[in-house]
Scaffold this motif. Sequence first.
Motif, PDB file in Angstrom:
ATOM      1  N   PRO A  92       0.808  -1.222   0.000  1.00  0.00           N
ATOM      2  CA  PRO A  92       0.000   0.000   0.000  1.00  0.00           C
ATOM      3  C   PRO A  92       0.839   1.270   0.000  1.00  0.00           C
ATOM      4  CG  PRO A  92      -0.097  -1.101   2.140  1.00  0.00           C
ATOM      5  CD  PRO A  92       0.549  -2.056   1.187  1.00  0.00           C
ATOM      6  N   ALA A  93       2.104   1.143   0.378  1.00  0.00           N
ATOM      7  CA  ALA A  93       2.990   2.308   0.327  1.00  0.00           C
ATOM      8  C   ALA A  93       3.573   2.530  -1.064  1.00  0.00           C
ATOM      9  CB  ALA A  93       4.129   2.151   1.339  1.00  0.00           C
ATOM     10  N   LYS A  94       3.503   1.480  -1.908  1.00  0.00           N
ATOM     11  CA  LYS A  94       4.038   1.568  -3.271  1.00  0.00           C
ATOM     12  C   LYS A  94       3.101   0.847  -4.241  1.00  0.00           C
ATOM     13  CE  LYS A  94       8.870   1.552  -1.708  1.00  0.00           C
ATOM     14  NZ  LYS A  94      10.168   0.816  -1.771  1.00  0.00           N
ATOM     15  N   PRO A  95       1.862   1.311  -4.390  1.00  0.00           N
ATOM     16  CA  PRO A  95       0.906   0.614  -5.257  1.00  0.00           C
ATOM     17  C   PRO A  95       1.350   0.545  -6.711  1.00  0.00           C
ATOM     18  CG  PRO A  95       0.078   2.774  -4.640  1.00  0.00           C
ATOM     19  CD  PRO A  95       1.274   2.514  -3.780  1.00  0.00           C
ATOM     20  N   GLU A  96       2.209   1.495  -7.135  1.00  0.00           N
ATOM     21  CA  GLU A  96       2.681   1.491  -8.517  1.00  0.00           C
ATOM     22  C   GLU A  96       3.566   0.284  -8.821  1.00  0.00           C
ATOM     23  OE1 GLU A  96       5.659   3.672  -6.020  1.00  0.00           O
ATOM     24  OE2 GLU A  96       3.465   3.684  -6.215  1.00  0.00           O
ATOM     25  N   ALA A  97       4.105  -0.366  -7.781  1.00  0.00           N
ATOM     26  CA  ALA A  97       4.991  -1.518  -7.972  1.00  0.00           C
ATOM     27  C   ALA A  97       4.239  -2.848  -7.979  1.00  0.00           C
ATOM     28  CB  ALA A  97       6.058  -1.536  -6.879  1.00  0.00           C
ATOM     29  N   THR A  98       2.910  -2.795  -7.966  1.00  0.00           N
ATOM     30  CA  THR A  98       2.102  -4.018  -7.965  1.00  0.00           C
ATOM     31  C   THR A  98       2.507  -4.937  -9.113  1.00  0.00           C
ATOM     32  OG1 THR A  98       0.220  -2.818  -7.008  1.00  0.00           O
ATOM     33  CG2 THR A  98      -0.254  -4.908  -8.113  1.00  0.00           C
ATOM     34  N   ASN A  99       2.731  -6.211  -8.794  1.00  0.00           N
ATOM     35  CA  ASN A  99       3.115  -7.164  -9.832  1.00  0.00           C
ATOM     36  C   ASN A  99       2.620  -8.558  -9.479  1.00  0.00           C
ATOM     37  OD1 ASN A  99       5.619  -8.911  -8.709  1.00  0.00           O
ATOM     38  ND2 ASN A  99       5.721  -6.829  -7.882  1.00  0.00           N
ATOM     39  N   GLY A 100       2.551  -9.412 -10.479  1.00  0.00           N
ATOM     40  CA  GLY A 100       2.086 -10.775 -10.277  1.00  0.00           C
ATOM     41  C   GLY A 100       1.349 -11.269 -11.503  1.00  0.00           C
ATOM     42  N   THR A 101       0.751 -12.432 -11.390  1.00  0.00           N
ATOM     43  CA  THR A 101       0.048 -13.050 -12.525  1.00  0.00           C
ATOM     44  C   THR A 101      -1.301 -13.593 -12.090  1.00  0.00           C
ATOM     45  OG1 THR A 101       2.151 -13.686 -13.555  1.00  0.00           O
ATOM     46  CG2 THR A 101       0.173 -14.817 -14.322  1.00  0.00           C
ATOM     47  N   ILE A 102      -2.320 -13.286 -12.854  1.00  0.00           N
ATOM     48  CA  ILE A 102      -3.665 -13.836 -12.648  1.00  0.00           C
ATOM     49  C   ILE A 102      -3.987 -14.754 -13.818  1.00  0.00           C
ATOM     50  CG2 ILE A 102      -6.124 -13.309 -12.529  1.00  0.00           C
ATOM     51  CD1 ILE A 102      -4.717 -12.502 -10.028  1.00  0.00           C
ATOM     52  N   SER A 103      -4.522 -15.934 -13.506  1.00  0.00           N
ATOM     53  CA  SER A 103      -4.892 -16.897 -14.541  1.00  0.00           C
ATOM     54  C   SER A 103      -6.401 -17.164 -14.498  1.00  0.00           C
ATOM     55  CB  SER A 103      -4.140 -18.219 -14.335  1.00  0.00           C
ATOM     56  OG  SER A 103      -2.750 -18.029 -14.460  1.00  0.00           O
ATOM     57  N   VAL A 104      -6.957 -17.405 -15.673  1.00  0.00           N
ATOM     58  CA  VAL A 104      -8.368 -17.759 -15.795  1.00  0.00           C
ATOM     59  C   VAL A 104      -8.465 -19.079 -16.543  1.00  0.00           C
ATOM     60  CG1 VAL A 104     -10.625 -17.070 -16.670  1.00  0.00           C
ATOM     61  CG2 VAL A 104      -9.023 -15.320 -15.866  1.00  0.00           C
ATOM     62  N   GLU A 105      -9.126 -20.039 -15.953  1.00  0.00           N
ATOM     63  CA  GLU A 105      -9.291 -21.352 -16.592  1.00  0.00           C
ATOM     64  C   GLU A 105     -10.215 -21.215 -17.810  1.00  0.00           C
ATOM     65  OE1 GLU A 105     -10.770 -25.901 -15.526  1.00  0.00           O
ATOM     66  OE2 GLU A 105     -11.139 -24.255 -14.136  1.00  0.00           O
ATOM     67  N   THR A 106      -9.737 -21.629 -18.962  1.00  0.00           N
ATOM     68  CA  THR A 106     -10.518 -21.471 -20.191  1.00  0.00           C
ATOM     69  C   THR A 106     -11.865 -22.190 -20.103  1.00  0.00           C
ATOM     70  OG1 THR A 106      -8.443 -21.349 -21.436  1.00  0.00           O
ATOM     71  CG2 THR A 106     -10.453 -21.709 -22.696  1.00  0.00           C
ATOM     72  N   LYS A 107     -11.878 -23.377 -19.531  1.00  0.00           N
ATOM     73  CA  LYS A 107     -13.113 -24.149 -19.466  1.00  0.00           C
ATOM     74  C   LYS A 107     -14.117 -23.583 -18.473  1.00  0.00           C
ATOM     75  CE  LYS A 107     -11.492 -28.591 -21.231  1.00  0.00           C
ATOM     76  NZ  LYS A 107     -11.331 -30.050 -20.990  1.00  0.00           N
ATOM     77  N   SER A 108     -13.734 -22.562 -17.719  1.00  0.00           N
ATOM     78  CA  SER A 108     -14.699 -21.942 -16.810  1.00  0.00           C
ATOM     79  C   SER A 108     -15.517 -20.860 -17.508  1.00  0.00           C
ATOM     80  CB  SER A 108     -13.989 -21.349 -15.585  1.00  0.00           C
ATOM     81  OG  SER A 108     -13.300 -20.150 -15.905  1.00  0.00           O
ATOM     82  N   LEU A 109     -15.188 -20.560 -18.788  1.00  0.00           N
ATOM     83  CA  LEU A 109     -15.980 -19.599 -19.556  1.00  0.00           C
ATOM     84  C   LEU A 109     -17.400 -20.137 -19.738  1.00  0.00           C
ATOM     85  CD1 LEU A 109     -13.386 -18.683 -22.329  1.00  0.00           C
ATOM     86  CD2 LEU A 109     -14.241 -17.125 -20.558  1.00  0.00           C
ATOM     87  N   MET A 110     -18.378 -19.333 -19.372  1.00  0.00           N
ATOM     88  CA  MET A 110     -19.768 -19.764 -19.465  1.00  0.00           C
ATOM     89  C   MET A 110     -20.599 -18.775 -20.271  1.00  0.00           C
ATOM     90  SD  MET A 110     -19.716 -22.618 -17.824  1.00  0.00           S
ATOM     91  CE  MET A 110     -21.479 -22.942 -17.768  1.00  0.00           C
ATOM     92  N   VAL A 111     -21.496 -19.301 -21.098  1.00  0.00           N
ATOM     93  CA  VAL A 111     -22.476 -18.512 -21.844  1.00  0.00           C
ATOM     94  C   VAL A 111     -23.842 -19.172 -21.657  1.00  0.00           C
ATOM     95  CG1 VAL A 111     -20.881 -17.566 -23.559  1.00  0.00           C
ATOM     96  CG2 VAL A 111     -21.912 -19.807 -23.941  1.00  0.00           C
ATOM     97  N   PRO A 112     -24.936 -18.443 -21.939  1.00  0.00           N
ATOM     98  CA  PRO A 112     -26.261 -18.983 -21.639  1.00  0.00           C
ATOM     99  C   PRO A 112     -26.619 -20.281 -22.369  1.00  0.00           C
ATOM    100  CG  PRO A 112     -26.375 -16.614 -21.934  1.00  0.00           C
ATOM    101  CD  PRO A 112     -25.005 -17.031 -22.350  1.00  0.00           C
ATOM    102  N   LYS A 113     -26.176 -20.440 -23.618  1.00  0.00           N
ATOM    103  CA  LYS A 113     -26.575 -21.608 -24.406  1.00  0.00           C
ATOM    104  C   LYS A 113     -25.486 -22.676 -24.426  1.00  0.00           C
ATOM    105  CE  LYS A 113     -29.653 -18.988 -27.469  1.00  0.00           C
ATOM    106  NZ  LYS A 113     -29.968 -18.629 -28.884  1.00  0.00           N
ATOM    107  N   ALA A 114     -25.872 -23.898 -24.121  1.00  0.00           N
ATOM    108  CA  ALA A 114     -24.925 -24.996 -24.045  1.00  0.00           C
ATOM    109  C   ALA A 114     -24.226 -25.255 -25.382  1.00  0.00           C
ATOM    110  CB  ALA A 114     -25.631 -26.275 -23.581  1.00  0.00           C
ATOM    111  N   LYS A 115     -24.966 -25.156 -26.488  1.00  0.00           N
ATOM    112  CA  LYS A 115     -24.381 -25.401 -27.802  1.00  0.00           C
ATOM    113  C   LYS A 115     -23.348 -24.330 -28.141  1.00  0.00           C
ATOM    114  CE  LYS A 115     -24.311 -28.051 -31.472  1.00  0.00           C
ATOM    115  NZ  LYS A 115     -23.921 -29.465 -31.365  1.00  0.00           N
ATOM    116  N   MET A 116     -23.643 -23.090 -27.770  1.00  0.00           N
ATOM    117  CA  MET A 116     -22.702 -22.007 -28.006  1.00  0.00           C
ATOM    118  C   MET A 116     -21.421 -22.235 -27.210  1.00  0.00           C
ATOM    119  SD  MET A 116     -23.161 -17.922 -27.243  1.00  0.00           S
ATOM    120  CE  MET A 116     -24.540 -17.754 -28.395  1.00  0.00           C
ATOM    121  N   ARG A 117     -21.557 -22.679 -25.966  1.00  0.00           N
ATOM    122  CA  ARG A 117     -20.376 -22.944 -25.138  1.00  0.00           C
ATOM    123  C   ARG A 117     -19.537 -24.066 -25.742  1.00  0.00           C
ATOM    124  NH1 ARG A 117     -18.405 -26.146 -21.158  1.00  0.00           N
ATOM    125  NH2 ARG A 117     -16.967 -25.096 -19.709  1.00  0.00           N
TER     126      ARG A 117
END
Length: 204
Positions: free
Chosen positions: A62-87
């Motif tokens: 919090p004393a140096k927010p500009e130095a924030t670093n790291g990696t966030i990952s999103v699992e591709t198979k967790s992508l959801m849309v309303p229609k099963a066929k579209m997914r």
Amino acid sequence: MIKRILGIITGISLAVNVFAGSATFDFTDPSGVSNLSFDMTAPVESISGSADGISGSIDFDPAKPEATNGTISVETKSLMVPKAKMREHIMGSMWMEANKYPEMTFEFSGVSGIKSAGEGVFKGQAKGTMMVKGVAKELNAEVSIKHLAGKLGAKLPGKKGDLLVVTGAFVVKRDAFNINAGQKLDKVANDIHIGLNFIGYSEN
């Protein structure tokens, strides 16, 4: 007297450094409330969806927010849309190739233009690299970072530590990441509007 004053100042400085030092926040949210949302508006159809397979870690001070670093990952198979066929189509070889590319990542390299937006709240532009389907692109995203000191117990009873909430929004183009580039543009927009709502925790 001078020595006493200097001693008090040193003690305060050490206390501040301990309280406001850098910590690593785990974004594998045990309550599953972290999510990514996306919207695509094409001439014929609009597609909205979300993903909740969030993991990764961020180093934040919090004393140096500009130095924030790291990696966030999103699992591709967790992508959801309303229609099963579209997914089913989205997960397939023409679009996200989920079996071949199981994760999408964003690697933070810092935050520029930091502005305070209240106690423990910082707004700025996250800089980093987004990786989708094996393609890496430099990316800037407007984000808000909220540091909730001592609030881990409110989320995980019995635990002591801090929470870090990261929200933001940005736009990417699917053809930049080889997502069925140039195809189906009447039904699937090239511009993908993405929203972030991530929460991380750090025990102490």
